[in-house]
Design a protein around this motif. Structure first.
Motif, PDB file in Angstrom:
ATOM      1  N   SER A   2     -11.486   9.255  -0.973  1.00 30.46           N
ATOM      2  CA  SER A   2     -10.200   8.910   0.011  1.00 30.46           C
ATOM      3  C   SER A   2     -10.999   9.759   1.405  1.00 30.46           C
ATOM      4  O   SER A   2     -11.617  10.718   1.299  1.00 30.46           O
ATOM      5  CB  SER A   2      -9.029   9.178  -0.147  1.00 30.46           C
ATOM      6  OG  SER A   2      -8.864  10.413  -0.253  1.00 30.46           O
ATOM      7  N   GLU A  25     -14.637   0.496   3.544  1.00 36.83           N
ATOM      8  CA  GLU A  25     -13.812   0.541   2.467  1.00 36.83           C
ATOM      9  C   GLU A  25     -14.366  -0.510   1.314  1.00 36.83           C
ATOM     10  O   GLU A  25     -14.682  -0.409   0.110  1.00 36.83           O
ATOM     11  CB  GLU A  25     -12.301   0.315   2.547  1.00 36.83           C
ATOM     12  CG  GLU A  25     -11.339   1.527   3.328  1.00 36.83           C
ATOM     13  CD  GLU A  25      -9.903   1.155   3.137  1.00 36.83           C
ATOM     14  OE1 GLU A  25      -9.723  -0.158   3.407  1.00 36.83           O
ATOM     15  OE2 GLU A  25      -9.056   2.260   2.935  1.00 36.83           O
ATOM     16  N   ARG A  31     -11.170   4.726  -0.037  1.00 39.24           N
ATOM     17  CA  ARG A  31     -10.175   4.561   0.800  1.00 39.24           C
ATOM     18  C   ARG A  31     -10.052   5.286   2.134  1.00 39.24           C
ATOM     19  O   ARG A  31     -10.210   6.365   2.092  1.00 39.24           O
ATOM     20  CB  ARG A  31      -8.727   4.896   0.054  1.00 39.24           C
ATOM     21  CG  ARG A  31      -7.553   4.614   0.674  1.00 39.24           C
ATOM     22  CD  ARG A  31      -6.240   4.432  -0.382  1.00 39.24           C
ATOM     23  NE  ARG A  31      -4.995   4.267   0.159  1.00 39.24           N
ATOM     24  CZ  ARG A  31      -4.425   5.325   0.658  1.00 39.24           C
ATOM     25  NH1 ARG A  31      -4.799   6.532   0.705  1.00 39.24           N
ATOM     26  NH2 ARG A  31      -3.215   4.902   1.336  1.00 39.24           N
TER      27      ARG A  31
END
Length: 329
Positions: A2, A25, A31
């Motif tokens: 992420s 993404e 993410r």
């Protein structure tokens, strides 16, 4: 995996999400979360982490060039590597920070400032000169940014001075700004300003073009123009703050390189209404047929001030601005 990206709200944040973060993404499986803030100064949590040498609260910073250049000067940026990300070699000169051989940050586009006006206030033709800001009928009905952001070279020219004399000789700027005392009805950023325009509380706004386009999308009956004296521009920056763990910094660098790809640049800059820095991407249609520059390295019609000069002097300019422009007197 992420990443947390510092972002603005409104049209700015929507454009980043739809043109950069969302496609990144989908392409990588990483993410991406946006952390929102308002204004040009870095959030206190980020500034504090950089000052302490601690872990920053974000992994990628999307900011104006001035705080990015200050962070770079203080060693607060993780440099981008052109060998690992060849797209950095495909960009216009203005993408690289002035005075740097490397990329402590990268400027992904150039933003033009314009004069936004209510169509009802100018039904026959757009305002032709910045001098309209001093007209008595607009008293208390114009909007500028806090601290004079972006407006200093315009005031310098309107006061009879030369932008090239900034910062050494700025008396023309401050003299002309005295004439705006009482004219200003808003010294603020743009989120929510469309409501005041719809209520006809403001006639004229000095704004970055993406903000004017957002006003139009929100239903304000406004248009924009570039007065005959010219206008100013600014750069934003993407950078990785020092203190981000090495593996996360590599993901952050991939995100930034992704934002510089020609297809992503085209989508992002079209949504914003700004000039891309990738050499293969033309300017958006919204800028066609105007006196604004053809590309990010073009200075046509721009009252140009180097970003390094802004970074060095904007704190002083802001203090002087606050002394000169007393809206409550």
């Amino acid at each position: 995996m992420s990443l947390t990206v510092l972002s603005w709200r409104g049209r700015w944040g929507t454009a980043l999400a739809s043109a950069v973060s969302g496609p990144f993404e989908r392409a990588t499986g990483v993410r991406v979360t946006h952390r929102f803030h308002v204004g040009l100064a870095l959030p206190d949590a980020l500034s504090g982490a950089l000052a302490r040498g601690g872990r920053p609260p974000v992994d990628v910073v999307w900011s104006n060039s001035v705080p990015a250049l200050r962070a770079a000067a203080a060693g607060g940026c993780v440099p981008l590597d052109p060998a690992r990300h060849p797209v950095l070699g495909e960009l216009r000169d203005r993408a690289r920070p002035e005075g740097h051989d490397s990329f402590p940050c990268v400027h992904p586009y150039a933003v033009q400032y314009v004069l936004c006006y209510r169509r009802a206030a100018y039904p026959d033709h757009p305002p032709r000169s910045w001098e309209v800001l001093t007209e008595p009928r607009h008293r208390g009905r114009i909007a500028l940014y806090p601290g004079g952001n972006g407006f200093i070279p315009i005031a310098q020219v309107m006061g009879g001075g030369d932008p090239a004399a900034i910062p050494a000789r700025m008396d023309p700027c401050w003299s002309w700004l005295h004439r705006l005392r009482g004219q200003i009805g808003a010294l603020d950023y743009s989120v929510g300003m469309e409501h005041r325009l719809r209520r006809a509380e403001l006639d004229l706004c000095f704004r970055a073009l993406p903000n004017v386009l957002a006003f139009q999308t929100a239903g304000a009956d406004v248009d924009w123009t570039v007065p005959r004296e010219g206008t100013t521009d600014t750069l934003d920056a993407l950078w990785i703050p020092a203190g981000v763990p090495e593996d996360t910094a590599e993901l952050a660098a991939r995100y930034i390189a992704f934002a510089l790809r020609p297809d992503v640049q085209r989508a992002w800059c079209t949504r914003l209404g700004v000039l891309p820095v990738h050499r293969d991407v033309p300017r958006p249609d919204v800028l066609s047929g105007t006196t604004l520059p053809a590309h990010a390295d073009d200075r046509s019609g721009i009252l140009f001030i180097p970003e390094a000069v802004k970074a060095a002097h904007e704190p002083h300019w802001g203090r002087t601005w606050n002394q000169v422009v007393q809206c409550d007197e």
